[in-house]
Design a protein around this motif. Sequence first.
Motif, PDB file in Angstrom:
ATOM      1  N   TYR A  31       0.696   5.155   1.018  1.00 51.93           N
ATOM      2  CA  TYR A  31       0.188   6.381   1.719  1.00 51.93           C
ATOM      3  C   TYR A  31       0.802   7.558   1.599  1.00 51.93           C
ATOM      4  O   TYR A  31       1.938   7.871   1.237  1.00 51.93           O
ATOM      5  N   TYR A  47      -1.565   1.094  16.041  1.00 54.87           N
ATOM      6  CA  TYR A  47      -0.041   1.542  15.760  1.00 54.87           C
ATOM      7  C   TYR A  47       0.058   2.973  16.605  1.00 54.87           C
ATOM      8  O   TYR A  47      -0.635   3.604  16.908  1.00 54.87           O
ATOM      9  N   PHE A 102      -6.112  -3.296  15.038  1.00 57.96           N
ATOM     10  CA  PHE A 102      -4.720  -3.112  15.237  1.00 57.96           C
ATOM     11  C   PHE A 102      -4.436  -1.821  15.947  1.00 57.96           C
ATOM     12  O   PHE A 102      -5.411  -0.849  15.807  1.00 57.96           O
ATOM     13  N   ARG A 139      10.288  11.447   2.587  1.00 54.58           N
ATOM     14  CA  ARG A 139       9.888  12.801   2.509  1.00 54.58           C
ATOM     15  C   ARG A 139      10.523  13.560   1.175  1.00 54.58           C
ATOM     16  O   ARG A 139      11.397  13.506   0.754  1.00 54.58           O
ATOM     17  N   ILE A 193       4.564   7.075   2.449  1.00 55.92           N
ATOM     18  CA  ILE A 193       4.622   5.854   3.194  1.00 55.92           C
ATOM     19  C   ILE A 193       4.280   4.740   2.633  1.00 55.92           C
ATOM     20  O   ILE A 193       3.014   4.771   2.161  1.00 55.92           O
ATOM     21  N   PHE A 246       0.824  -1.179  -0.081  1.00 59.08           N
ATOM     22  CA  PHE A 246       0.052  -0.112   0.050  1.00 59.08           C
ATOM     23  C   PHE A 246       0.852   1.473   0.184  1.00 59.08           C
ATOM     24  O   PHE A 246       2.021   1.264   0.603  1.00 59.08           O
ATOM     25  N   PHE A 256       4.838  13.470   2.820  1.00 55.65           N
ATOM     26  CA  PHE A 256       5.575  12.509   3.414  1.00 55.65           C
ATOM     27  C   PHE A 256       5.075  11.185   2.782  1.00 55.65           C
ATOM     28  O   PHE A 256       3.749  10.934   3.088  1.00 55.65           O
ATOM     29  N   SER A 296       6.809   7.211  10.645  1.00 55.72           N
ATOM     30  CA  SER A 296       5.710   6.118  10.014  1.00 55.72           C
ATOM     31  C   SER A 296       5.022   5.543  11.261  1.00 55.72           C
ATOM     32  O   SER A 296       5.660   5.332  12.113  1.00 55.72           O
ATOM     33  N   LEU A 339      -2.993   9.785   7.997  1.00 57.25           N
ATOM     34  CA  LEU A 339      -2.852   8.941   6.911  1.00 57.25           C
ATOM     35  C   LEU A 339      -3.662   8.748   5.952  1.00 57.25           C
ATOM     36  O   LEU A 339      -4.791   8.794   6.125  1.00 57.25           O
ATOM     37  N   LEU A 354       1.654  -5.916   3.346  1.00 57.78           N
ATOM     38  CA  LEU A 354       0.663  -6.986   3.854  1.00 57.78           C
ATOM     39  C   LEU A 354       1.436  -8.275   4.125  1.00 57.78           C
ATOM     40  O   LEU A 354       1.986  -8.992   3.254  1.00 57.78           O
ATOM     41  N   THR A 386      -1.742  -8.324   8.618  1.00 57.09           N
ATOM     42  CA  THR A 386      -0.967  -7.268   9.275  1.00 57.09           C
ATOM     43  C   THR A 386      -0.124  -6.632   8.353  1.00 57.09           C
ATOM     44  O   THR A 386       0.414  -7.178   7.602  1.00 57.09           O
ATOM     45  N   GLN A 387      -0.318  -5.292   8.537  1.00 58.38           N
ATOM     46  CA  GLN A 387       0.490  -4.268   7.497  1.00 58.38           C
ATOM     47  C   GLN A 387       1.604  -3.843   8.339  1.00 58.38           C
ATOM     48  O   GLN A 387       1.528  -3.566   9.571  1.00 58.38           O
ATOM     49  N   TYR A 388       2.788  -3.915   7.826  1.00 62.14           N
ATOM     50  CA  TYR A 388       3.901  -3.520   8.472  1.00 62.14           C
ATOM     51  C   TYR A 388       4.669  -2.231   7.307  1.00 62.14           C
ATOM     52  O   TYR A 388       4.545  -2.298   6.198  1.00 62.14           O
ATOM     53  N   PHE A 389       4.944  -1.157   8.056  1.00 57.53           N
ATOM     54  CA  PHE A 389       5.072   0.329   7.464  1.00 57.53           C
ATOM     55  C   PHE A 389       6.795   0.277   7.133  1.00 57.53           C
ATOM     56  O   PHE A 389       7.496  -0.045   7.929  1.00 57.53           O
ATOM     57  N   GLY A 390       6.971   0.873   5.934  1.00 57.60           N
ATOM     58  CA  GLY A 390       8.345   1.416   5.848  1.00 57.60           C
ATOM     59  C   GLY A 390       8.669   2.714   6.596  1.00 57.60           C
ATOM     60  O   GLY A 390       7.566   3.288   7.310  1.00 57.60           O
ATOM     61  N   PRO A 391       9.893   3.251   6.572  1.00 53.99           N
ATOM     62  CA  PRO A 391      10.000   4.276   7.293  1.00 53.99           C
ATOM     63  C   PRO A 391       9.678   5.692   6.526  1.00 53.99           C
ATOM     64  O   PRO A 391       9.778   6.756   7.350  1.00 53.99           O
ATOM     65  N   GLY A 392       9.180   5.455   5.326  1.00 60.24           N
ATOM     66  CA  GLY A 392       8.570   6.761   4.748  1.00 60.24           C
ATOM     67  C   GLY A 392       9.713   7.588   4.167  1.00 60.24           C
ATOM     68  O   GLY A 392      10.959   7.566   4.108  1.00 60.24           O
ATOM     69  N   GLN A 421       1.108  11.476   3.501  1.00 58.99           N
ATOM     70  CA  GLN A 421       0.580  12.367   4.727  1.00 58.99           C
ATOM     71  C   GLN A 421       1.204  13.797   4.909  1.00 58.99           C
ATOM     72  O   GLN A 421       2.213  13.632   4.678  1.00 58.99           O
TER      73      GLN A 421
END
Lengths: 116, 108
Positions: free
Chosen positions: A36, B36, B34, A112, A93, A34, A91, B43, A44, A97, A104-110, A38
């Motif tokens: 996003y 967060y 969830f 800018r 991001i 995904f 930003f 992030s 988000l 999945l 569960t989704q895990y996010f990257g650090p983004g 922000q």
Amino acid sequence: GAVVSQHPSWVICKSGTSVKIECRSLDFQATTMFWYRQFPKQSLMLMATSNEGSKATYEQGVEKDKFLINHASLTLSTLTVTSAHPEDSSFYICSALKPGLGETQYFGPGTRLLVL
Amino acid sequence: QKEVEQNSGPLSVPEGAIASLNCTYSDRGSQSFFWYRQYSGKSPELIMSIYSNGDKEDGRFTAQLNKASQYVSLLIRDSQPSDSATYLCALYNRKLIWGLGTSLAVNP
């Protein structure tokens, strides 16, 4: 947990240029990622859903010709902001999945992005 | 009615206290929930996931889910200043549906 990386972490570019952002899942395979965006002090906003091997699904109001998404492998999705303008500064991001229980989704650090 | 609702805060608690964050949702068919945490300029970071009614504990964090009442909460025990952040509640229904987040400030 799981690790998702993004590159670059920040980028400054001139108006009219294109910028590519990479999102990688480092320790798992992700058929779905995904993207996003922000803005400062805002929540988000989902831009699009990226599916490996198929076209991305864009949210309403997001221009698919401006924000090109490619998900060519199970560990890599890219977002290209074409002909960037100052209003695209934000930003960005990504999330991936992780297969298994619970979606569960895990996010990257983004990343800018600043467009001058 | 918004799909996921949270009190925007700010919620202010003294160091060492219990912080209680609440979230309600409208889709009764939701199965995955969830919490967060998002620090300013960073992030989101997954804290807890919960799928079944009841409590789920992980260290200082406890998530509580009540599907009949359509709410999910997060308790943070022994709150620390480093817990100061925005806490986002989300549920998964083909995509993550986010609340707007609750800002938590833990005062030394």
